[in-house]
Design a protein around this motif. Structure first.
Motif, PDB file in Angstrom:
ATOM      1  N   GLU A  78       0.812  -1.216   0.000  1.00 13.48           N
ATOM      2  CA  GLU A  78       0.000   0.000   0.000  1.00 13.48           C
ATOM      3  C   GLU A  78       0.846   1.267   0.000  1.00 13.48           C
ATOM      4  N   GLU A  79       2.033   1.195   0.623  1.00 16.08           N
ATOM      5  CA  GLU A  79       2.836   2.415   0.729  1.00 16.08           C
ATOM      6  C   GLU A  79       4.320   2.085   0.792  1.00 16.08           C
ATOM      7  N   LEU A  80       5.098   2.870   0.056  1.00 13.45           N
ATOM      8  CA  LEU A  80       6.552   2.775   0.076  1.00 13.45           C
ATOM      9  C   LEU A  80       7.095   4.147   0.449  1.00 13.45           C
ATOM     10  N   THR A  81       7.811   4.230   1.566  1.00 14.95           N
ATOM     11  CA  THR A  81       8.328   5.510   2.044  1.00 14.95           C
ATOM     12  C   THR A  81       9.824   5.407   2.281  1.00 14.95           C
ATOM     13  N   LEU A  82      10.426   6.537   2.632  1.00 15.63           N
ATOM     14  CA  LEU A  82      11.879   6.619   2.752  1.00 15.63           C
ATOM     15  C   LEU A  82      12.240   7.566   3.888  1.00 15.63           C
ATOM     16  N   THR A  83      13.249   7.195   4.672  1.00 18.30           N
ATOM     17  CA  THR A  83      13.841   8.083   5.669  1.00 18.30           C
ATOM     18  C   THR A  83      15.237   8.457   5.205  1.00 18.30           C
ATOM     19  N   THR A  84      15.538   9.753   5.185  1.00 17.48           N
ATOM     20  CA  THR A  84      16.791  10.235   4.610  1.00 17.48           C
ATOM     21  C   THR A  84      17.319  11.431   5.386  1.00 17.48           C
ATOM     22  N   ASN A  85      18.616  11.689   5.269  1.00 17.79           N
ATOM     23  CA  ASN A  85      19.152  12.926   5.855  1.00 17.79           C
ATOM     24  C   ASN A  85      19.005  14.109   4.902  1.00 17.79           C
ATOM     25  N   GLY A  86      18.571  13.852   3.680  1.00 22.09           N
ATOM     26  CA  GLY A  86      18.247  14.918   2.749  1.00 22.09           C
ATOM     27  C   GLY A  86      19.379  15.411   1.864  1.00 22.09           C
ATOM     28  N   THR A  87      20.616  14.990   2.118  1.00 23.85           N
ATOM     29  CA  THR A  87      21.736  15.547   1.360  1.00 23.85           C
ATOM     30  C   THR A  87      21.692  15.175  -0.117  1.00 23.85           C
ATOM     31  N   GLN A  88      21.109  14.009  -0.440  1.00 22.11           N
ATOM     32  CA  GLN A  88      21.039  13.539  -1.823  1.00 22.11           C
ATOM     33  C   GLN A  88      19.633  13.667  -2.401  1.00 22.11           C
ATOM     34  N   LEU A  89      18.737  14.267  -1.652  1.00 23.27           N
ATOM     35  CA  LEU A  89      17.327  14.247  -2.027  1.00 23.27           C
ATOM     36  C   LEU A  89      17.039  15.044  -3.294  1.00 23.27           C
ATOM     37  N   ALA A  90      17.759  16.143  -3.506  1.00 17.24           N
ATOM     38  CA  ALA A  90      17.531  16.930  -4.715  1.00 17.24           C
ATOM     39  C   ALA A  90      17.802  16.103  -5.974  1.00 17.24           C
ATOM     40  N   THR A  91      18.767  15.200  -5.905  1.00 19.20           N
ATOM     41  CA  THR A  91      19.098  14.356  -7.048  1.00 19.20           C
ATOM     42  C   THR A  91      18.029  13.316  -7.325  1.00 19.20           C
TER      43      THR A  91
END
Length: 222
Positions: A78-91
């Protein structure tokens, strides 16, 4: 929660020592093995998968795993999510959305660039802020995870909440946890959330949320 790697491009002082020893690659599941493991969980009734790390976006070719799992949405997942520090998120923001991810959690403890560099041992705040903006532009809902740290960011939590609220971003406050080995003592920076709440009530009106519940978190509207 499916950890893609123990590696990270930040070195948060409360999370790991300055000289971290990572697992040999031979002891880390391949992307194919992670995919098969996830399929096994889905076949047994798991409906939500969160990809974590370390920092999952530093794993080479991880987007291929995200795409493969995204194809299971509507077919048991039903759902696929992600936890990140955000440094690569723009890419990766556009690719994550295209693969079926709709929500990401971003770890962010301060909006002060110098404080961020001291805390993470990396001057990466501009990249994180760029990543958050890119995620929202791509259509991803963003939630911030903020660790409350006595003597480090206690004076900034209200400002972080205002910043998040202005961008329609939810913010989750987390107590520092004594896990693993780090440089120094986490207990020196332990800040009870009861204290944080009392501080916030001096700035805001906090009311129990009528829209969200479940899990260990306590939801409030500001």
């Amino acid at each position: 929660r499916l950890s893609l790697t123990d590696r990270c491009d930040l070195r948060c002082s409360y999370c790991m020592p300055g000289r971290q020893t990572f697992l040999p690659r031979s002891e880390v599941l391949s992307l194919e093995e992670l995919h098969q493991l996830a399929l096994g969980f889905i076949a047994r009734g798991v409906t939500k998968i969160r990809l974590t790390g370390g920092e999952p976006l530093v794993r080479r070719d991880m987007i291929e795993l995200v795409r493969a799992l995204g194809r299971q949405i509507g077919g048991g997942l039903e759902e696929l999510t992600l936890t990140t520090n955000g440094t690569q998120l723009a890419t990766f923001a556009d690719d994550l959305f295209a693969a079926g991810v709709r929500r990401v959690n971003v770890s962010l403890d301060t909006l002060d660039r110098t404080r961020f560099a001291d805390l993470t041992r990396r001057d990466g705040l501009p990249q994180v802020l760029e990543g958050i903006a890119a995620a929202q532009a791509a259509g991803l809902k963003v939630k911030l995870n903020t660790v409350a740290l006595k003597g480090i960011n206690q004076d900034e939590i209200a400002d972080l909440m205002v910043w998040a609220h202005a961008r329609a971003i939810d913010l989750t406050l987390i107590e520092v946890m004594p896990l693993g080995e780090v440089d120094g003592d986490r207990f020196d920076h332990f800040l009870p959330l009861s204290t944080v709440r009392a501080d916030l009530e001096a700035h805001f009106t906090l009311t129990p949320s009528a829209h969200r519940s479940g899990g260990p978190a306590r939801y409030v509207d500001v």
